[in-house]
Write an enzyme that holds these catalytic residues in place. Sequence first.
Site, PDB file in Angstrom:
ATOM      1  N   SER A 289       0.796  -1.150   0.029  1.00 17.85           N
ATOM      2  CA  SER A 289       0.144   0.105   0.227  1.00 17.85           C
ATOM      3  C   SER A 289       0.956   1.123   0.080  1.00 17.85           C
ATOM      4  CB  SER A 289      -0.905  -0.123   1.328  1.00 17.85           C
ATOM      5  OG  SER A 289      -2.048   0.997   0.929  1.00 17.85           O
ATOM      6  N   GLU A 290       0.684   2.225  -0.962  1.00 20.06           N
ATOM      7  CA  GLU A 290       1.623   3.031  -1.285  1.00 20.06           C
ATOM      8  C   GLU A 290       1.910   3.971  -0.371  1.00 20.06           C
ATOM      9  OE1 GLU A 290      -0.847   2.472  -3.073  1.00 20.06           O
ATOM     10  OE2 GLU A 290      -1.927   4.405  -3.924  1.00 20.06           O
TER      11      GLU A 290
END
Lengths: 235, 219
Positions: B45-46
Site C-alpha cells: 500500500s503506497e
Amino acid sequence: MNKTVKNADEALAGLEDGMTLALGGFGLCGIPENSIAALVKKGKKNLTCISNNAGVDDFGLGLLLQKKLIKKMISSYVGENAEFERQMLSGELEVDLIPQGTLATRLMAGGYGMPAIFTPAGVGTEVAEGKEVRRFKFNGEEKDYLMEYAFEPDFSIVKAWKGDTMGNLIFRMTARNFSPLVAMAGKITIAEVEELVQPGELNPQEIHLPGIYVTRIFQGEKYEKRIEQRTVRKR
Amino acid sequence: MLDKNGIAKRIAKEIKDGYYVNLGIGIPTLCANYIPQGVNVVLQSENGILGMGPFPFEGDEDADLINAGKQTVTLLPGAAIFDSALSFGMIRAQKVNLTILGAMEVSENGDIANWKIPGKMVKGMGGAMDLVASAKNIIVAMQHVNKAGESKLLPSCTLPITGLRCVKKIVTELGVLDVLPEGGFKLLERAPGISVEHIQNATAGKLIVDGEIPEMILD
C-alpha cells in the site's frame, strides 16, 4: 541540547503571513493536531501548504480552510472536503496537484540537500507542462524523466509517536507516511509528539528521524486521531 | 457479462506466487479476496505498507494503521512499514511485480486516463501517475463501455492522460485483452455468454481477433 518548547503556540514563533508550510499526515492519519489548532488560533494568512491531503471539512487542514488562511495547496489528492471544493471552484484557493511520489521525493530532496530530482511520473501529462524533460538510460530502459525541484518550506510541522528533547523521532505504524520527509525539508521544523522523553530513553537503533532535522519539540495536549474510513470485518 | 467481483476474480488468476502487488481503489481491492490458495503474495500500500492484511475485526481498528484508500487495515506476519519516499522508491525501481488499477479510458497503444474529467471537481492523481509511469506489469480493471454505452477502449484517450504506453492487460465485464506493443487490443478471452461481435461493437480502438477466442474459466 534541549529543543523543548512549552506548546504549539510557542513552537510557531516566527510564523508570518504568506509563508510556506509543509505538514505531515496521510488523510487524517498522523496529522499534527495540536499545531493545526494553534495555526487556527494564530490566524496568519495567505499560507501555502504542502500536504498530501487537505483534511476534511471540520478536521485537519479543513480547519485552516474554514478560516480562509490558506492561499495555495500543494497536494496529490484532495477529495474529502466540501469547503476546499467551494474555494477552489470560486478561485479563492490556488491548487497545485502533483503526483504522490513526486511530493514525497521533493520533500526528501530538500532534506537530502539536493536541488532537484528526476522522475518518470507525469511524463506526457499536464503535470509535465513547462518542466524540463531529460532522457536517461536507467534500469535497462531508455525513457523520459521530469525534473522536479526540492521543497524548501519555511516551516515543517509533523506529529510523531515518541520523541526526546533532542528532537529524535519515532513514528507509529502508517502515521509515519510523509512525516519524516516533511520534517527533513523544513528551514524550521516543529515536531509534536504523543510522548516526550529524555535523551537515552529511546533506542538509537530505532530512531526514524534524527533530531538534527528538528528545531522545536513539544508534547501534544491531546490526540483525537479521527478515522476517515472505518472498515472492519465481523468476528 | 461479469460483475465487479467477476472481474476481480479473473484478474486474481494473473497474480503469481511470490509477487509483490499494489492494488488500486475499487475493483482492484476486491482481487485480494480471490487470490488462489497456495499463492503467496505480499500486498503493498503506497502510504507505506508491505504485507497488508484484511480489515480489522470490529473494535480492533487502529487510527494509525490505514491503507492508501484511508481504510483501517491490519498487518500480516512479516509486514514492514516505511515512509512515502521509500514506498514510491520501490515502485519506481520496479520492485513491485504487479500493479492493478482502474481506468476511465485506455487507448490502443496503452495510454491510460484515470484521474480527471474536465468540468468536474478534480480530486487529484494521488499515486496513480507514479505507479503507471514506473510499473512494468500493469493490469487495468474497468468497464468496457460507459453508462451511455460508449466504448472506453479507444484509438486514443479523450480525457487528460495519467500515463503513456503503460497498460499491458485489461479485464472488463466482457473479456480479457492484451495491449500489444505495436498497438491494438488483442482479444484473449470472452466473458461467459459474450460473443466476439459484442466485444467488437463495444471496442472503438483497434481490436485484434486471432482465431477462436475461448470463454474464460473462472473457477
